[in-house]
Write a protein that holds these residues in place. Sequence first.
Motif, PDB file in Angstrom:
ATOM      1  N   LEU A  45       7.027   8.960  -1.358  1.00 26.34           N
ATOM      2  CA  LEU A  45       6.310   7.712  -1.098  1.00 26.34           C
ATOM      3  C   LEU A  45       5.760   7.109  -2.385  1.00 26.34           C
ATOM      4  O   LEU A  45       5.749   5.891  -2.544  1.00 26.34           O
ATOM      5  CB  LEU A  45       5.187   7.947  -0.084  1.00 26.34           C
ATOM      6  N   ASN A  46       5.301   7.947  -3.302  1.00 26.39           N
ATOM      7  CA  ASN A  46       4.803   7.433  -4.579  1.00 26.39           C
ATOM      8  C   ASN A  46       5.910   6.772  -5.388  1.00 26.39           C
ATOM      9  O   ASN A  46       5.644   5.890  -6.201  1.00 26.39           O
ATOM     10  CB  ASN A  46       4.157   8.549  -5.404  1.00 26.39           C
ATOM     11  N   ALA A  47       7.142   7.189  -5.183  1.00 25.12           N
ATOM     12  CA  ALA A  47       8.266   6.614  -5.919  1.00 25.12           C
ATOM     13  C   ALA A  47       8.655   5.233  -5.375  1.00 25.12           C
ATOM     14  O   ALA A  47       9.362   4.486  -6.046  1.00 25.12           O
ATOM     15  CB  ALA A  47       9.468   7.555  -5.859  1.00 25.12           C
ATOM     16  N   MET A  48       8.182   4.890  -4.181  1.00 21.94           N
ATOM     17  CA  MET A  48       8.516   3.598  -3.579  1.00 21.94           C
ATOM     18  C   MET A  48       7.695   2.481  -4.210  1.00 21.94           C
ATOM     19  O   MET A  48       6.619   2.710  -4.755  1.00 21.94           O
ATOM     20  CB  MET A  48       8.237   3.625  -2.081  1.00 21.94           C
ATOM     21  N   SER A  49       8.209   1.282  -4.092  1.00 25.92           N
ATOM     22  CA  SER A  49       7.476   0.113  -4.580  1.00 25.92           C
ATOM     23  C   SER A  49       6.384  -0.237  -3.574  1.00 25.92           C
ATOM     24  O   SER A  49       6.394   0.221  -2.425  1.00 25.92           O
ATOM     25  CB  SER A  49       8.423  -1.075  -4.758  1.00 25.92           C
ATOM     26  N   ASP A  50       5.458  -1.082  -4.006  1.00 23.90           N
ATOM     27  CA  ASP A  50       4.376  -1.510  -3.116  1.00 23.90           C
ATOM     28  C   ASP A  50       4.922  -2.278  -1.918  1.00 23.90           C
ATOM     29  O   ASP A  50       4.389  -2.180  -0.812  1.00 23.90           O
ATOM     30  CB  ASP A  50       3.359  -2.361  -3.874  1.00 23.90           C
ATOM     31  N   GLU A  51       5.997  -3.022  -2.128  1.00 19.88           N
ATOM     32  CA  GLU A  51       6.605  -3.776  -1.028  1.00 19.88           C
ATOM     33  C   GLU A  51       7.208  -2.829   0.008  1.00 19.88           C
ATOM     34  O   GLU A  51       7.085  -3.045   1.222  1.00 19.88           O
ATOM     35  CB  GLU A  51       7.687  -4.727  -1.566  1.00 19.88           C
ATOM     36  N   GLU A  52       7.886  -1.772  -0.459  1.00 17.21           N
ATOM     37  CA  GLU A  52       8.467  -0.802   0.472  1.00 17.21           C
ATOM     38  C   GLU A  52       7.381  -0.070   1.253  1.00 17.21           C
ATOM     39  O   GLU A  52       7.530   0.191   2.450  1.00 17.21           O
ATOM     40  CB  GLU A  52       9.329   0.220  -0.281  1.00 17.21           C
ATOM     41  N   LEU A  53       6.280   0.234   0.581  1.00 13.36           N
ATOM     42  CA  LEU A  53       5.173   0.881   1.277  1.00 13.36           C
ATOM     43  C   LEU A  53       4.574  -0.057   2.320  1.00 13.36           C
ATOM     44  O   LEU A  53       4.226   0.373   3.422  1.00 13.36           O
ATOM     45  CB  LEU A  53       4.096   1.310   0.275  1.00 13.36           C
ATOM     46  N   ALA A  54       4.460  -1.341   1.978  1.00 14.15           N
ATOM     47  CA  ALA A  54       3.904  -2.317   2.915  1.00 14.15           C
ATOM     48  C   ALA A  54       4.780  -2.424   4.158  1.00 14.15           C
ATOM     49  O   ALA A  54       4.273  -2.591   5.276  1.00 14.15           O
ATOM     50  CB  ALA A  54       3.761  -3.673   2.233  1.00 14.15           C
ATOM     51  N   ARG A  56       6.264  -0.078   5.552  1.00 16.32           N
ATOM     52  CA  ARG A  56       5.932   1.105   6.363  1.00 16.32           C
ATOM     53  C   ARG A  56       4.479   1.083   6.830  1.00 16.32           C
ATOM     54  O   ARG A  56       4.030   2.004   7.495  1.00 16.32           O
ATOM     55  CB  ARG A  56       6.161   2.376   5.559  1.00 16.32           C
ATOM     56  N   GLY A  57       3.754   0.037   6.456  1.00 12.83           N
ATOM     57  CA  GLY A  57       2.362  -0.081   6.857  1.00 12.83           C
ATOM     58  C   GLY A  57       1.414   0.776   6.031  1.00 12.83           C
ATOM     59  O   GLY A  57       0.354   1.160   6.510  1.00 12.83           O
ATOM     60  N   LEU A  58       1.800   1.074   4.793  1.00 12.17           N
ATOM     61  CA  LEU A  58       0.992   1.919   3.914  1.00 12.17           C
ATOM     62  C   LEU A  58       0.593   1.176   2.658  1.00 12.17           C
ATOM     63  O   LEU A  58       1.265   0.247   2.226  1.00 12.17           O
ATOM     64  CB  LEU A  58       1.778   3.172   3.494  1.00 12.17           C
ATOM     65  N   LYS A  59      -0.513   1.621   2.097  1.00 11.96           N
ATOM     66  CA  LYS A  59      -0.911   1.198   0.764  1.00 11.96           C
ATOM     67  C   LYS A  59      -0.852   2.430  -0.115  1.00 11.96           C
ATOM     68  O   LYS A  59      -0.934   3.558   0.360  1.00 11.96           O
ATOM     69  CB  LYS A  59      -2.330   0.630   0.766  1.00 11.96           C
ATOM     70  N   ARG A  60      -0.714   2.228  -1.408  1.00 13.00           N
ATOM     71  CA  ARG A  60      -0.579   3.341  -2.342  1.00 13.00           C
ATOM     72  C   ARG A  60      -1.765   4.307  -2.270  1.00 13.00           C
ATOM     73  O   ARG A  60      -1.584   5.509  -2.316  1.00 13.00           O
ATOM     74  CB  ARG A  60      -0.422   2.804  -3.774  1.00 13.00           C
TER      75      ARG A  60
END
Length: 74
Positions: A45-54, A56-60
């Motif tokens: 998950l840390n390797a994902m971009s902020d957009e990809e995390l968003a 999935r409904g996650l923030k860094r």
Amino acid sequence: MAAISHIITARPEVTAILRRCFAAAGNALVAIAEADSRMRAVRQLNAMSDEELAERGLKRDGIVRHIFSDKFYI
């Protein structure tokens, strides 16, 4: 009145052996923790971009809380 004090010091080779033992035990614990599937998920998950995390409904800053929420109260 006489005061006698003794300073007991370990021999350098004994200190070195103990230091190596504790370092090895610490390294083993780190290796066990890093091999855990939850830690792999955190790294992915840390390797994902902020957009990809968003997507999935996650923030860094919520990754660890998300992964460990069922195990620990964070």
